[in-house]
Write a protein that holds these residues in place. Sequence first.
Motif, mmCIF file in Angstrom:
data_model
loop_
_atom_site.group_PDB
_atom_site.id
_atom_site.type_symbol
_atom_site.label_atom_id
_atom_site.label_comp_id
_atom_site.label_asym_id
_atom_site.label_seq_id
_atom_site.Cartn_x
_atom_site.Cartn_y
_atom_site.Cartn_z
ATOM 1 N N GLY A 37 110.206 63.361 69.466
ATOM 2 C CA GLY A 37 110.819 63.484 70.788
ATOM 3 C C GLY A 37 110.703 64.861 71.397
ATOM 4 O O GLY A 37 111.303 65.156 72.423
ATOM 5 N N VAL A 38 109.934 65.719 70.741
ATOM 6 C CA VAL A 38 109.947 67.114 71.147
ATOM 7 C C VAL A 38 108.825 67.433 72.132
ATOM 8 O O VAL A 38 107.665 67.235 71.820
ATOM 9 C CB VAL A 38 109.808 68.037 69.914
ATOM 10 N N VAL B 226 120.602 61.463 68.694
ATOM 11 C CA VAL B 226 119.751 61.906 67.576
ATOM 12 C C VAL B 226 120.458 62.965 66.745
ATOM 13 O O VAL B 226 120.387 62.971 65.519
ATOM 14 C CB VAL B 226 118.402 62.441 68.107
ATOM 15 N N ALA C 173 103.041 66.720 68.683
ATOM 16 C CA ALA C 173 103.093 68.139 68.309
ATOM 17 C C ALA C 173 104.005 68.287 67.094
ATOM 18 O O ALA C 173 105.055 68.927 67.137
ATOM 19 C CB ALA C 173 103.603 68.966 69.485
ATOM 20 N N THR C 174 103.607 67.635 66.021
ATOM 21 C CA THR C 174 104.379 67.627 64.779
ATOM 22 C C THR C 174 103.369 67.564 63.637
ATOM 23 O O THR C 174 102.253 67.087 63.835
ATOM 24 C CB THR C 174 105.316 66.389 64.768
ATOM 25 N N ALA D 163 112.861 59.358 65.795
ATOM 26 C CA ALA D 163 113.324 59.559 67.171
ATOM 27 C C ALA D 163 112.134 59.677 68.109
ATOM 28 O O ALA D 163 111.210 60.438 67.855
ATOM 29 C CB ALA D 163 114.172 60.826 67.256
ATOM 30 N N ALA D 164 112.156 58.869 69.158
ATOM 31 C CA ALA D 164 111.171 58.991 70.227
ATOM 32 C C ALA D 164 111.930 58.735 71.518
ATOM 33 O O ALA D 164 113.014 58.164 71.496
ATOM 34 C CB ALA D 164 110.048 57.984 70.040
ATOM 35 N N VAL D 165 111.365 59.164 72.632
ATOM 36 C CA VAL D 165 112.135 59.083 73.871
ATOM 37 C C VAL D 165 111.819 57.782 74.601
ATOM 38 O O VAL D 165 110.649 57.469 74.814
ATOM 39 C CB VAL D 165 111.816 60.289 74.784
ATOM 40 N N THR E 90 111.325 63.439 64.102
ATOM 41 C CA THR E 90 111.378 63.350 65.553
ATOM 42 C C THR E 90 110.004 63.471 66.198
ATOM 43 O O THR E 90 109.231 64.366 65.869
ATOM 44 C CB THR E 90 112.351 64.378 66.168
ATOM 45 N N VAL F 173 116.018 62.551 60.159
ATOM 46 C CA VAL F 173 115.255 61.909 61.222
ATOM 47 C C VAL F 173 113.923 62.649 61.398
ATOM 48 O O VAL F 173 113.879 63.867 61.382
ATOM 49 C CB VAL F 173 116.046 61.952 62.552
ATOM 50 N N MET G 91 115.845 68.469 68.412
ATOM 51 C CA MET G 91 115.291 67.174 68.002
ATOM 52 C C MET G 91 114.622 66.448 69.166
ATOM 53 O O MET G 91 113.678 65.690 68.995
ATOM 54 C CB MET G 91 116.402 66.286 67.426
ATOM 55 N N ILE G 92 115.165 66.633 70.355
ATOM 56 C CA ILE G 92 114.607 66.009 71.556
ATOM 57 C C ILE G 92 114.552 67.086 72.628
ATOM 58 O O ILE G 92 115.510 67.833 72.786
ATOM 59 C CB ILE G 92 115.527 64.870 72.071
ATOM 60 N N SER G 93 113.445 67.203 73.325
ATOM 61 C CA SER G 93 113.389 68.174 74.415
ATOM 62 C C SER G 93 112.461 67.658 75.513
ATOM 63 O O SER G 93 111.642 66.773 75.265
ATOM 64 C CB SER G 93 112.939 69.531 73.893
#
Lengths: 406, 163
Positions: free
Chosen positions: A51-52, A41, A383-384, A363-365, A49, A47, B160-162
Motif C-alpha cells: 500500500g505504500v 492496517v 516498491a517492496t 495490505a493493498a489500497v 504491505t 502485515v 504501512m499505507i501512503s
Amino acid sequence: MIKNEEMHEAVPARRDSMSAYLSPLANGIKPSGIRRFFDLVSSRKDVITLGVGEPDFVTPWHVREAAVYSLESGKTQYTSNAGMPELREAITRYLDDSFQLKYDPAKEVLVTVGGSEAIDLALRVLISPGDEILIPEPCYISYSPITTLSGGKAVGIETFAKDQFKLCADELRASITPRSKVLILCYPSNPTGGIMTYEDWLPITKIVEENDLIVISDEIYAELTYGTKHVSFASMPGMRDRTIVVSGFSKAFAMTGWRLGYACGHPDLIGAMLKVHQYTVMCAPIMAQYAGLEALSEHGLEEKDRMIESYNQRRRLVVKGFRDIGLECHEPQGAFYAFPSIHSTGLTSEQFAQRLLEEAAVAAVPGDVFGLGGEGHLRCSYATSVPQLTEALERIGRFVQSMKQM
Amino acid sequence: MNELQLKVLDLLKEDARRDAELIATMLGEPVEAVKQAIHDLENDHIIVKYATVVNWSKVDDEKVTALIEVQITPERGRGFEGIAERIYLYPEVKSVYLMSGDYDLLVEVEGKNLKEVAAFVSNKLSPIDAVLSTKTFFILKKYKQDGIIFEENEGDHRLMISP
C-alpha cells in the motif's frame, strides 16, 4: 444612540460546535480513503504491505551527505523565494536533457515544498469560483479535494483498463462545458501505471487548444517508465505555454520525506504562483534544496537508473503473479503500481481489501478511493523487496483460491 | 559475456537462492535462456560457488579473523605464484591477494580463537623460506562485507499505507 436590541442583533449567535466554525469548504472535504485504510492496517501485525506510494530505497547516501554538508557549513537561511538559482538552473538542464523541455530558470521555474504544493498553487492561481476542473480518473487522491478547496468544481473523466487507463479524446470532449478551464493530467499514472505516448497525446492537444484549457501536468513519475520514454505534455506542439509542468524529487530520486518539488511554465503563471508561495511558505527548506542539487548531478542520475531497473524487475514479477493467480491485470508501463481487477471475485474493492487484510495479512489500497473507474481494482505498489512481493503474491493466491472454494 | 549473463549475475549476487523461473520473470526473458546462462556461467567458472554471508558475531561459536600483510621474495621463473599457492592451500586461509604497495600478499586467516591464528602465523606462515616478514591485524568488528551491511539501521521505516 443605538438601542439595546439593535446592538444585540449585531453580535452573531454563538455556534453550537467547534466544527460549526469551519468554512463550508473545509467542512465539505472528506478525509482521504487512504487514511481510513491506513488506520485499519495499523491495528494489525505481520502485515505485508503493498500500500505504500513511495520508493523502498533510502535516499542515496551522496545526496544525504550533501544535505549534511550544507548544515555543517552553516547553510541554514532562507533561499530566494523561487528557490536557489543554481537548483533552478540544474532543474532546467535536467528537463531539457531528459524530456526536451526548455525553461528560463529565472522566470519559468518555481521550487516548491513537494509537488503537492505546486499543484495547490497552480489551482489557487487559476481557479475562480465555479470553474470546472477536468480530472481523468482513477487518479491521485488529492486533485479533487484541493480543487474543491480552491473554489472549483472537480469533474472526473473515467478511464478504463481496456484502454490501459489512457485518457481518451472522446471521453474528454464529452466532459467539457463552457465552464471548463483546467485539465489535470498525471501520467505515468498513480494508481494505474498507465502512460500516454506522443500519438495518445495528439488528439488531446487538439481538444485543449480548441477549448482554451490550461493544463496542470503532474509528471512526478516521469522517470519511471518501462520500455518507452516519457513524453511530457508540455513538449507537444503548441502546448508549452498552456501547460504547468509539476514534478519533484520524491519518486525517481527516493526523496519523499525531503518535500522538494517544482513547477515550470509560462512566466505569467509561474509569477502568480510565486506570489502565493512567498506569502505562504516563503521558500523550500535550504538543506533539501542542496540535496536536490546533488541528486541532479551525474552521480545522482546513475543511482536513479539503478533504481528504475530494479522496479522494472519487480513490475514483471507482480504482473505475472497476478495473472497466474487468475486476476486480470493490465500491464502498467509507468510508476510503481499494478492495478489488478478483482471483479471476478464478486467483491467490491473495499470488501476485497478488507478481507485480504484480515484473512491473508496483505495490505493493498482499494481502487475506489482513486475515483471513477477505480472500483473493482486494487492498487498494489511493487516498491517492496522481492521476497516480500513473492510472499504477498502467494498469500493473495491462497486467499483468491479459498474464495473460489466457498 | 553477454548482457543476459551480466543481468543474471547481478540478480544472483543479490540473492543466490533465486531460481531460473524467478530470474526469467524479473528480466522478462524466456526461462530456457536464463537456465542456459546460469549453466554457462557455472561451466566457465564465472559462478564459482553459491555461498552464504554469515554475520558470525551473532553466533555463539564466534570465529577470529586476521588480515596478515606478508612480504616475500619472489621465486625465479614463478614470481609470487608458488609461494601464494603454498599459503592458500592451508584450509585456515580464507583469501589471498597479491597487492601493490609496501607488502606483497594480503592473507585472510580464520581461526577458532586468537591463539589458533597466532599459532598458524608462527608455525606455518613465517617459517616459509621466502617469507621475509608478516604483520598481523585482528579484525575487531565487521561492519560491511561483500557489499552487505551487517547492522543495517536503514530498515523500511515507511508508513504501512501512503498516497
